[in-house]
Scaffold this active site. Structure first.
Site, PDB file in Angstrom:
ATOM      1  N   TYR A  57      -4.614   7.960  19.263  1.00 19.96           N
ATOM      2  CA  TYR A  57      -3.816   7.986  20.484  1.00 19.96           C
ATOM      3  C   TYR A  57      -3.751   9.407  21.026  1.00 19.96           C
ATOM      4  O   TYR A  57      -3.092  10.274  20.452  1.00 19.96           O
ATOM      5  CB  TYR A  57      -2.400   7.475  20.249  1.00 19.96           C
ATOM      6  CG  TYR A  57      -2.288   6.045  19.759  1.00 19.96           C
ATOM      7  CD1 TYR A  57      -3.308   5.129  19.967  1.00 19.96           C
ATOM      8  CD2 TYR A  57      -1.155   5.617  19.097  1.00 19.96           C
ATOM      9  CE1 TYR A  57      -3.193   3.829  19.513  1.00 19.96           C
ATOM     10  CE2 TYR A  57      -1.023   4.317  18.653  1.00 19.96           C
ATOM     11  CZ  TYR A  57      -2.056   3.425  18.861  1.00 19.96           C
ATOM     12  OH  TYR A  57      -1.930   2.133  18.417  1.00 19.96           O
ATOM     13  N   HIS A 125      -6.859   0.347  11.749  1.00 19.63           N
ATOM     14  CA  HIS A 125      -6.648   0.090  13.169  1.00 19.63           C
ATOM     15  C   HIS A 125      -7.522  -1.059  13.670  1.00 19.63           C
ATOM     16  O   HIS A 125      -7.060  -1.925  14.398  1.00 19.63           O
ATOM     17  CB  HIS A 125      -6.960   1.359  13.953  1.00 19.63           C
ATOM     18  CG  HIS A 125      -6.233   1.447  15.254  1.00 19.63           C
ATOM     19  ND1 HIS A 125      -5.746   2.632  15.736  1.00 19.63           N
ATOM     20  CD2 HIS A 125      -5.894   0.529  16.168  1.00 19.63           C
ATOM     21  CE1 HIS A 125      -5.148   2.436  16.895  1.00 19.63           C
ATOM     22  NE2 HIS A 125      -5.229   1.163  17.173  1.00 19.63           N
TER      23      HIS A 125
END
Length: 139
Positions: A57, A125
């Protein structure tokens, strides 16, 4: 705030968590760092104890923001972060990488960015689905 227990190790977290991705990535420009820190700390003041981030991110910047925001209350909150991407020197995602040696590298780097010695929940993820007749791509 109600709480929930996650997994078999009885990690207790608030029923409402804070997904931090949007502070640095995905929904337009990143928020100002001080504003992001204020938002995270306001969530803690309201009883949120579960914060989710990832190295990808904002290419590392989200973990840094979350780590700084939660440092003063680290003993009161749980932090989740994720692994699984290749990220080039410019911060761009260039593929997937969940090799054991890469996971260890990500964990060590995430601990530093998060300003902590413990990641409460560390998970993959993205998983690759492979049919039985196919082989996995080389990392």
């Amino acid at each position: 705030m109600q709480s929930r227990k996650l997994g078999k190790n009885n990690l207790e977290v608030s029923a409402i968590g804070f997904g931090c991705m949007g502070l640095s990535f995905g929904y337009g420009p990143a928020v100002d760092k001080q504003h992001g820190i204020s938002l995270v700390r306001a969530a803690v003041e309201r009883g949120v104890t579960f914060f989710d981030t990832a190295e990808v991110y904002g290419a590392y910047t989200n973990e840094e923001l979350v780590g700084e925001a939660l440092a003063p209350v680290r003993d009161q909150v749980a932090i989740a972060t994720k692994f699984g991407f290749k990220i080039d020197a410019g911060g761009k995602q260039t593929g997937l990488d969940s090799r054991p040696e890469h996971i260890k590298e990500v964990a060590e780097a995430s601990l530093k960015r998060l300003k902590t010695d413990v990641i409460d929940l560390f998970y993959q993820h993205r998983a690759i689905r492979v049919s039985p007749s196919k082989t996995l791509p080389e990392p």
